[in-house]
Write a protein that holds these residues in place. Structure first.
Motif, PDB file in Angstrom:
ATOM      1  N   SER A  27       0.822  -1.208   0.000  1.00  9.64           N
ATOM      2  CA  SER A  27       0.000   0.000   0.000  1.00  9.64           C
ATOM      3  C   SER A  27       0.861   1.266   0.000  1.00  9.64           C
ATOM      4  CB  SER A  27      -0.905   0.007   1.230  1.00  9.64           C
ATOM      5  OG  SER A  27      -1.524   1.263   1.363  1.00  9.64           O
ATOM      6  N   PRO A  28       0.622   2.156  -0.960  1.00  6.52           N
ATOM      7  CA  PRO A  28       1.346   3.436  -0.954  1.00  6.52           C
ATOM      8  C   PRO A  28       1.014   4.282   0.270  1.00  6.52           C
ATOM      9  CG  PRO A  28       0.294   3.046  -3.077  1.00  6.52           C
ATOM     10  CD  PRO A  28      -0.209   1.992  -2.140  1.00  6.52           C
ATOM     11  N   ASP A  29      -0.150   4.040   0.892  1.00  2.00           N
ATOM     12  CA  ASP A  29      -0.527   4.795   2.094  1.00  2.00           C
ATOM     13  C   ASP A  29       0.402   4.483   3.271  1.00  2.00           C
ATOM     14  OD1 ASP A  29      -2.647   5.907   0.707  1.00  2.00           O
ATOM     15  OD2 ASP A  29      -4.047   4.354   1.349  1.00  2.00           O
ATOM     16  N   ALA A  30       0.814   3.235   3.393  1.00  2.00           N
ATOM     17  CA  ALA A  30       1.723   2.855   4.480  1.00  2.00           C
ATOM     18  C   ALA A  30       3.144   3.305   4.171  1.00  2.00           C
ATOM     19  CB  ALA A  30       1.692   1.348   4.694  1.00  2.00           C
ATOM     20  N   ALA A  31       3.511   3.298   2.908  1.00  2.00           N
ATOM     21  CA  ALA A  31       4.835   3.737   2.449  1.00  2.00           C
ATOM     22  C   ALA A  31       5.960   3.059   3.219  1.00  2.00           C
ATOM     23  CB  ALA A  31       4.950   5.256   2.524  1.00  2.00           C
ATOM     24  N   TYR A  32       5.923   1.722   3.262  1.00  2.00           N
ATOM     25  CA  TYR A  32       6.992   0.973   3.927  1.00  2.00           C
ATOM     26  C   TYR A  32       8.263   1.001   3.094  1.00  2.00           C
ATOM     27  CZ  TYR A  32       3.541  -1.139   7.072  1.00  2.00           C
ATOM     28  OH  TYR A  32       2.566  -1.361   8.010  1.00  2.00           O
ATOM     29  N   ARG A  33       9.378   1.144   3.784  1.00  2.00           N
ATOM     30  CA  ARG A  33      10.692   1.075   3.158  1.00  2.00           C
ATOM     31  C   ARG A  33      11.432  -0.102   3.788  1.00  2.00           C
ATOM     32  NH1 ARG A  33      15.633   2.976   4.710  1.00  2.00           N
ATOM     33  NH2 ARG A  33      14.724   4.119   6.435  1.00  2.00           N
ATOM     34  N   LEU A  34      12.109  -0.868   2.978  1.00  2.00           N
ATOM     35  CA  LEU A  34      12.852  -2.031   3.444  1.00  2.00           C
ATOM     36  C   LEU A  34      14.135  -1.576   4.132  1.00  2.00           C
ATOM     37  CD1 LEU A  34      13.117  -5.116   3.501  1.00  2.00           C
ATOM     38  CD2 LEU A  34      14.173  -4.980   1.250  1.00  2.00           C
ATOM     39  N   VAL A  35      14.303  -1.963   5.393  1.00  2.00           N
ATOM     40  CA  VAL A  35      15.503  -1.619   6.153  1.00  2.00           C
ATOM     41  C   VAL A  35      16.471  -2.793   6.121  1.00  2.00           C
ATOM     42  CG1 VAL A  35      16.419  -0.919   8.403  1.00  2.00           C
ATOM     43  CG2 VAL A  35      14.211  -0.036   7.635  1.00  2.00           C
ATOM     44  N   THR A  36      16.021  -3.944   6.640  1.00  2.00           N
ATOM     45  CA  THR A  36      16.837  -5.163   6.604  1.00  2.00           C
ATOM     46  C   THR A  36      15.938  -6.355   6.298  1.00  2.00           C
ATOM     47  OG1 THR A  36      16.592  -5.569   8.978  1.00  2.00           O
ATOM     48  CG2 THR A  36      18.549  -4.351   8.272  1.00  2.00           C
ATOM     49  N   CYS A  37      16.546  -7.386   5.758  1.00  2.00           N
ATOM     50  CA  CYS A  37      15.807  -8.603   5.433  1.00  2.00           C
ATOM     51  C   CYS A  37      16.668  -9.810   5.802  1.00  2.00           C
ATOM     52  CB  CYS A  37      15.460  -8.631   3.945  1.00  2.00           C
ATOM     53  SG  CYS A  37      14.510 -10.074   3.454  1.00  2.00           S
ATOM     54  N   HIS A  38      16.162 -10.603   6.711  1.00  6.76           N
ATOM     55  CA  HIS A  38      16.801 -11.850   7.102  1.00  6.76           C
ATOM     56  C   HIS A  38      15.855 -12.991   6.746  1.00  6.76           C
ATOM     57  CE1 HIS A  38      19.912  -9.630   9.233  1.00  6.76           C
ATOM     58  NE2 HIS A  38      18.948  -8.871   9.731  1.00  6.76           N
ATOM     59  N   ALA A  39      16.309 -14.197   6.846  1.00  7.05           N
ATOM     60  CA  ALA A  39      15.490 -15.352   6.459  1.00  7.05           C
ATOM     61  C   ALA A  39      14.193 -15.447   7.258  1.00  7.05           C
ATOM     62  CB  ALA A  39      16.283 -16.645   6.613  1.00  7.05           C
ATOM     63  N   ASP A  40      14.205 -15.002   8.523  1.00  7.10           N
ATOM     64  CA  ASP A  40      13.022 -15.180   9.369  1.00  7.10           C
ATOM     65  C   ASP A  40      12.342 -13.881   9.805  1.00  7.10           C
ATOM     66  OD1 ASP A  40      15.152 -14.425  10.955  1.00  7.10           O
ATOM     67  OD2 ASP A  40      14.623 -15.740  12.616  1.00  7.10           O
ATOM     68  N   VAL A  42      11.782  -9.442   8.645  1.00  6.12           N
ATOM     69  CA  VAL A  42      12.040  -8.275   7.795  1.00  6.12           C
ATOM     70  C   VAL A  42      11.776  -7.029   8.637  1.00  6.12           C
ATOM     71  CG1 VAL A  42      11.310  -6.991   5.745  1.00  6.12           C
ATOM     72  CG2 VAL A  42      11.363  -9.488   5.691  1.00  6.12           C
ATOM     73  N   ARG A  43      12.699  -6.095   8.583  1.00  3.00           N
ATOM     74  CA  ARG A  43      12.503  -4.820   9.272  1.00  3.00           C
ATOM     75  C   ARG A  43      12.098  -3.782   8.246  1.00  3.00           C
ATOM     76  NH1 ARG A  43      16.683  -1.790  13.344  1.00  3.00           N
ATOM     77  NH2 ARG A  43      15.261  -0.108  13.869  1.00  3.00           N
ATOM     78  N   LEU A  44      10.978  -3.114   8.532  1.00  2.00           N
ATOM     79  CA  LEU A  44      10.414  -2.100   7.642  1.00  2.00           C
ATOM     80  C   LEU A  44      10.368  -0.763   8.369  1.00  2.00           C
ATOM     81  CD1 LEU A  44       7.342  -4.203   6.488  1.00  2.00           C
ATOM     82  CD2 LEU A  44       9.443  -3.835   5.185  1.00  2.00           C
ATOM     83  N   ARG A  45      10.361   0.298   7.600  1.00  2.00           N
ATOM     84  CA  ARG A  45      10.212   1.651   8.149  1.00  2.00           C
ATOM     85  C   ARG A  45       9.063   2.324   7.427  1.00  2.00           C
ATOM     86  NH1 ARG A  45      11.630   4.929  12.255  1.00  2.00           N
ATOM     87  NH2 ARG A  45      11.864   7.073  11.648  1.00  2.00           N
ATOM     88  N   SER A  46       8.090   2.803   8.188  1.00  2.00           N
ATOM     89  CA  SER A  46       6.963   3.527   7.605  1.00  2.00           C
ATOM     90  C   SER A  46       7.379   4.966   7.354  1.00  2.00           C
ATOM     91  CB  SER A  46       5.750   3.498   8.540  1.00  2.00           C
ATOM     92  OG  SER A  46       4.752   4.365   8.056  1.00  2.00           O
ATOM     93  N   GLN A  47       7.282   5.395   6.102  1.00  2.00           N
ATOM     94  CA  GLN A  47       7.639   6.774   5.753  1.00  2.00           C
ATOM     95  C   GLN A  47       6.601   7.756   6.279  1.00  2.00           C
ATOM     96  OE1 GLN A  47      10.531   7.333   4.443  1.00  2.00           O
ATOM     97  NE2 GLN A  47      11.005   5.218   3.997  1.00  2.00           N
ATOM     98  N   THR A  48       5.342   7.306   6.391  1.00  2.00           N
ATOM     99  CA  THR A  48       4.280   8.208   6.834  1.00  2.00           C
ATOM    100  C   THR A  48       4.250   8.380   8.340  1.00  2.00           C
ATOM    101  OG1 THR A  48       2.702   6.380   6.837  1.00  2.00           O
ATOM    102  CG2 THR A  48       2.813   7.727   4.845  1.00  2.00           C
ATOM    103  N   LYS A  49       4.565   7.309   9.085  1.00  2.00           N
ATOM    104  CA  LYS A  49       4.507   7.374  10.548  1.00  2.00           C
ATOM    105  C   LYS A  49       5.880   7.490  11.196  1.00  2.00           C
ATOM    106  CE  LYS A  49       0.196   4.908  10.852  1.00  2.00           C
ATOM    107  NZ  LYS A  49      -0.550   3.818  11.434  1.00  2.00           N
ATOM    108  N   GLN A  50       6.938   7.401  10.402  1.00  2.00           N
ATOM    109  CA  GLN A  50       8.298   7.468  10.934  1.00  2.00           C
ATOM    110  C   GLN A  50       8.491   6.466  12.081  1.00  2.00           C
ATOM    111  OE1 GLN A  50      10.623   9.268   9.325  1.00  2.00           O
ATOM    112  NE2 GLN A  50       8.966   9.704   7.925  1.00  2.00           N
TER     113      GLN A  50
END
Length: 110
Positions: A27-40, A42-50
């Motif tokens: 969803s473009p509304d959440a605007a998640y950005r990929l920070v890190t990705c491991h096998a088990d 995923v760390r995401l950062r919301s651009q809208t909610k910081q």
């Protein structure tokens, strides 16, 4: 032949359920950005909610959770999920359901 048709129908329903669950990540509304990705996980950062979020399996559910509290359940009946970073904006997710089905989907983050 009937068993094969039933198996295909169950697999199709599982895939559709996974697609509906993962659409929230795209969803473009959440605007998640990929920070890190491991096998088990995923760390995401919301651009809208910081705010930072984790995508992982917890108690047989695929969830998006904050570091502090709260979670969004994306999918139930999940035995395991494996994540793979495909690019800066794309991740591959293999979901192993408790019912025995395995579904692979690629997600594009905005």
């Amino acid at each position: 032949m009937m068993r094969q048709t039933q198996t295909q129908a169950v697999q199709t329903m599982t895939t559709q359920r996974v697609l509906r669950a993962l659409i929230i990540l795209e969803s473009p509304d959440a605007a998640y950005r990929l920070v890190t990705c491991h096998a088990d996980v995923v760390r995401l950062r919301s651009q809208t909610k910081q705010q930072d979020y984790l995508l992982l399996v917890k108690r047989q559910r695929l969830v998006v959770t904050t570091m502090h509290s709260g979670q969004i359940v994306l999918l139930n009946q999940v035995k395991q999920a494996k994540f793979q970073r495909l690019s800066d904006r794309r991740i591959g997710i293999t979901i192993f359901c408790t019912t025995g089905q395995k579904v692979y989907e690629e997600v594009t983050l905005y």
